[in-house]
Design a protein around this motif. Structure first.
Motif, PDB file in Angstrom:
ATOM      1  N   GLN A 120      18.477 -24.738  30.105  1.00  0.00           N
ATOM      2  CA  GLN A 120      17.895 -23.748  29.192  1.00  0.00           C
ATOM      3  C   GLN A 120      18.367 -22.328  29.516  1.00  0.00           C
ATOM      4  OE1 GLN A 120      16.134 -24.377  26.466  1.00  0.00           O
ATOM      5  NE2 GLN A 120      15.908 -22.224  25.961  1.00  0.00           N
ATOM      6  N   LEU A 121      18.377 -21.948  30.789  1.00  0.00           N
ATOM      7  CA  LEU A 121      18.802 -20.608  31.174  1.00  0.00           C
ATOM      8  C   LEU A 121      20.258 -20.378  30.782  1.00  0.00           C
ATOM      9  CD1 LEU A 121      18.194 -17.900  32.558  1.00  0.00           C
ATOM     10  CD2 LEU A 121      18.940 -18.950  34.704  1.00  0.00           C
ATOM     11  N   ALA A 122      21.109 -21.338  31.090  1.00  0.00           N
ATOM     12  CA  ALA A 122      22.526 -21.211  30.740  1.00  0.00           C
ATOM     13  C   ALA A 122      22.700 -21.100  29.229  1.00  0.00           C
ATOM     14  CB  ALA A 122      23.310 -22.390  31.286  1.00  0.00           C
ATOM     15  N   THR A 123      21.969 -21.909  28.470  1.00  0.00           N
ATOM     16  CA  THR A 123      22.055 -21.871  27.013  1.00  0.00           C
ATOM     17  C   THR A 123      21.646 -20.502  26.469  1.00  0.00           C
ATOM     18  OG1 THR A 123      21.610 -24.246  26.898  1.00  0.00           O
ATOM     19  CG2 THR A 123      21.225 -22.972  24.888  1.00  0.00           C
ATOM     20  N   GLU A 124      20.575 -19.939  27.023  1.00  0.00           N
ATOM     21  CA  GLU A 124      20.104 -18.625  26.577  1.00  0.00           C
ATOM     22  C   GLU A 124      21.112 -17.525  26.915  1.00  0.00           C
ATOM     23  OE1 GLU A 124      16.283 -18.242  28.440  1.00  0.00           O
ATOM     24  OE2 GLU A 124      15.362 -19.724  27.106  1.00  0.00           O
ATOM     25  N   ILE A 125      21.675 -17.572  28.105  1.00  0.00           N
ATOM     26  CA  ILE A 125      22.644 -16.548  28.511  1.00  0.00           C
ATOM     27  C   ILE A 125      23.928 -16.687  27.696  1.00  0.00           C
ATOM     28  CG2 ILE A 125      24.095 -15.736  30.424  1.00  0.00           C
ATOM     29  CD1 ILE A 125      21.644 -16.207  32.241  1.00  0.00           C
ATOM     30  N   ILE A 126      24.345 -17.908  27.425  1.00  0.00           N
ATOM     31  CA  ILE A 126      25.523 -18.113  26.581  1.00  0.00           C
ATOM     32  C   ILE A 126      25.282 -17.530  25.194  1.00  0.00           C
ATOM     33  CG2 ILE A 126      26.858 -19.896  25.354  1.00  0.00           C
ATOM     34  CD1 ILE A 126      26.664 -21.547  28.009  1.00  0.00           C
ATOM     35  N   ALA A 127      24.090 -17.720  24.646  1.00  0.00           N
ATOM     36  CA  ALA A 127      23.760 -17.149  23.339  1.00  0.00           C
ATOM     37  C   ALA A 127      23.797 -15.619  23.381  1.00  0.00           C
ATOM     38  CB  ALA A 127      22.386 -17.635  22.880  1.00  0.00           C
ATOM     39  N   THR A 128      23.295 -15.042  24.462  1.00  0.00           N
ATOM     40  CA  THR A 128      23.324 -13.588  24.631  1.00  0.00           C
ATOM     41  C   THR A 128      24.759 -13.083  24.681  1.00  0.00           C
ATOM     42  OG1 THR A 128      21.210 -13.608  25.809  1.00  0.00           O
ATOM     43  CG2 THR A 128      22.626 -11.681  26.157  1.00  0.00           C
ATOM     44  N   ILE A 129      25.595 -13.765  25.440  1.00  0.00           N
ATOM     45  CA  ILE A 129      27.005 -13.378  25.553  1.00  0.00           C
ATOM     46  C   ILE A 129      27.692 -13.502  24.197  1.00  0.00           C
ATOM     47  CG2 ILE A 129      29.231 -14.057  26.543  1.00  0.00           C
ATOM     48  CD1 ILE A 129      27.612 -14.822  29.102  1.00  0.00           C
ATOM     49  N   LYS A 130      27.447 -14.605  23.511  1.00  0.00           N
ATOM     50  CA  LYS A 130      28.071 -14.817  22.202  1.00  0.00           C
ATOM     51  C   LYS A 130      27.669 -13.716  21.230  1.00  0.00           C
ATOM     52  CE  LYS A 130      28.796 -18.179  18.590  1.00  0.00           C
ATOM     53  NZ  LYS A 130      28.412 -19.444  17.999  1.00  0.00           N
ATOM     54  N   ASN A 131      26.383 -13.381  21.201  1.00  0.00           N
ATOM     55  CA  ASN A 131      25.917 -12.310  20.313  1.00  0.00           C
ATOM     56  C   ASN A 131      26.583 -10.981  20.631  1.00  0.00           C
ATOM     57  OD1 ASN A 131      24.208 -14.010  18.891  1.00  0.00           O
ATOM     58  ND2 ASN A 131      22.430 -13.517  20.143  1.00  0.00           N
ATOM     59  N   ASN A 138      32.278 -10.559  41.812  1.00  0.00           N
ATOM     60  CA  ASN A 138      31.762 -11.923  41.885  1.00  0.00           C
ATOM     61  C   ASN A 138      31.408 -12.505  40.519  1.00  0.00           C
ATOM     62  OD1 ASN A 138      32.020 -12.083  44.651  1.00  0.00           O
ATOM     63  ND2 ASN A 138      29.980 -11.278  45.022  1.00  0.00           N
ATOM     64  N   LEU A 139      31.368 -11.690  39.481  1.00  0.00           N
ATOM     65  CA  LEU A 139      31.018 -12.179  38.155  1.00  0.00           C
ATOM     66  C   LEU A 139      32.282 -12.396  37.335  1.00  0.00           C
ATOM     67  CD1 LEU A 139      27.894 -10.005  37.270  1.00  0.00           C
ATOM     68  CD2 LEU A 139      27.957 -12.342  38.116  1.00  0.00           C
ATOM     69  N   LYS A 140      32.870 -13.555  37.491  1.00  0.00           N
ATOM     70  CA  LYS A 140      34.114 -13.895  36.784  1.00  0.00           C
ATOM     71  C   LYS A 140      33.864 -14.774  35.569  1.00  0.00           C
ATOM     72  CE  LYS A 140      36.915 -12.004  39.808  1.00  0.00           C
ATOM     73  NZ  LYS A 140      37.443 -10.710  39.542  1.00  0.00           N
ATOM     74  N   SER A 141      32.890 -15.682  35.678  1.00  0.00           N
ATOM     75  CA  SER A 141      32.652 -16.648  34.608  1.00  0.00           C
ATOM     76  C   SER A 141      31.213 -16.543  34.102  1.00  0.00           C
ATOM     77  CB  SER A 141      32.912 -18.065  35.101  1.00  0.00           C
ATOM     78  OG  SER A 141      31.907 -18.448  36.025  1.00  0.00           O
ATOM     79  N   VAL A 142      30.972 -17.217  32.995  1.00  0.00           N
ATOM     80  CA  VAL A 142      29.616 -17.289  32.458  1.00  0.00           C
ATOM     81  C   VAL A 142      28.697 -17.936  33.495  1.00  0.00           C
ATOM     82  CG1 VAL A 142      28.204 -18.329  30.640  1.00  0.00           C
ATOM     83  CG2 VAL A 142      30.450 -17.343  30.072  1.00  0.00           C
ATOM     84  N   GLY A 143      29.187 -18.957  34.169  1.00  0.00           N
ATOM     85  CA  GLY A 143      28.397 -19.628  35.201  1.00  0.00           C
ATOM     86  C   GLY A 143      28.013 -18.702  36.348  1.00  0.00           C
ATOM     87  N   ASP A 144      28.913 -17.795  36.724  1.00  0.00           N
ATOM     88  CA  ASP A 144      28.597 -16.814  37.770  1.00  0.00           C
ATOM     89  C   ASP A 144      27.411 -15.955  37.345  1.00  0.00           C
ATOM     90  OD1 ASP A 144      30.769 -17.733  39.253  1.00  0.00           O
ATOM     91  OD2 ASP A 144      32.095 -16.105  38.584  1.00  0.00           O
ATOM     92  N   MET A 145      27.406 -15.556  36.065  1.00  0.00           N
ATOM     93  CA  MET A 145      26.315 -14.733  35.565  1.00  0.00           C
ATOM     94  C   MET A 145      25.013 -15.535  35.539  1.00  0.00           C
ATOM     95  SD  MET A 145      25.982 -12.571  32.037  1.00  0.00           S
ATOM     96  CE  MET A 145      27.257 -11.421  32.500  1.00  0.00           C
ATOM     97  N   VAL A 146      25.079 -16.773  35.098  1.00  0.00           N
ATOM     98  CA  VAL A 146      23.894 -17.634  35.059  1.00  0.00           C
ATOM     99  C   VAL A 146      23.313 -17.787  36.458  1.00  0.00           C
ATOM    100  CG1 VAL A 146      23.054 -19.978  34.602  1.00  0.00           C
ATOM    101  CG2 VAL A 146      24.620 -18.868  32.978  1.00  0.00           C
TER     102      VAL A 146
END
Length: 93
Positions: free
Chosen positions: A4-15, A74-82
């Motif tokens: 759920q957290l990853a899905t929400e952050i991905i949506a934020t990034i996409k927006n 250290n923040l290279k990927s979406v996963g790093d941010m999650v």
């Protein structure tokens, strides 16, 4: 599969990426955004990353300390941010 957290952050990034591409920036998203997606492949530069982090701070009521060069690098990927958000949320509990 993203949680759920990853899905929400991905949506934020996409927006954020879509809204910035509407301002005349050329951003092309090829395929689906996943936790493995590199932020630079989405056209996210240091200013864009700061904007994304602000969006995430607002969404989760957290403060992300990005004052050090190490934190930025250290923040290279979406996963790093999650994972960074996950750690901060765990500290809040």
């Amino acid at each position: 599969m993203a949680d759920q957290l990853a899905t929400e952050i991905i949506a934020t990034i996409k927006n954020r990426v879509e809204s910035e591409s509407g301002e005349g920036k050329s951003v092309s998203i090829i395929g689906e955004i996943t936790t493995a997606t590199e932020l630079t492949s989405l056209g996210v530069d240091s200013l864009g990353l700061a904007d994304l982090l602000w969006d995430v701070e607002q969404a989760y009521g957290i403060k992300i300390d990005m004052n050090s060069a190490d934190a930025w690098s250290n923040l290279k990927s979406v996963g790093d941010m999650v994972e960074a958000v996950r750690v901060l949320l765990a500290k809040e509990v």
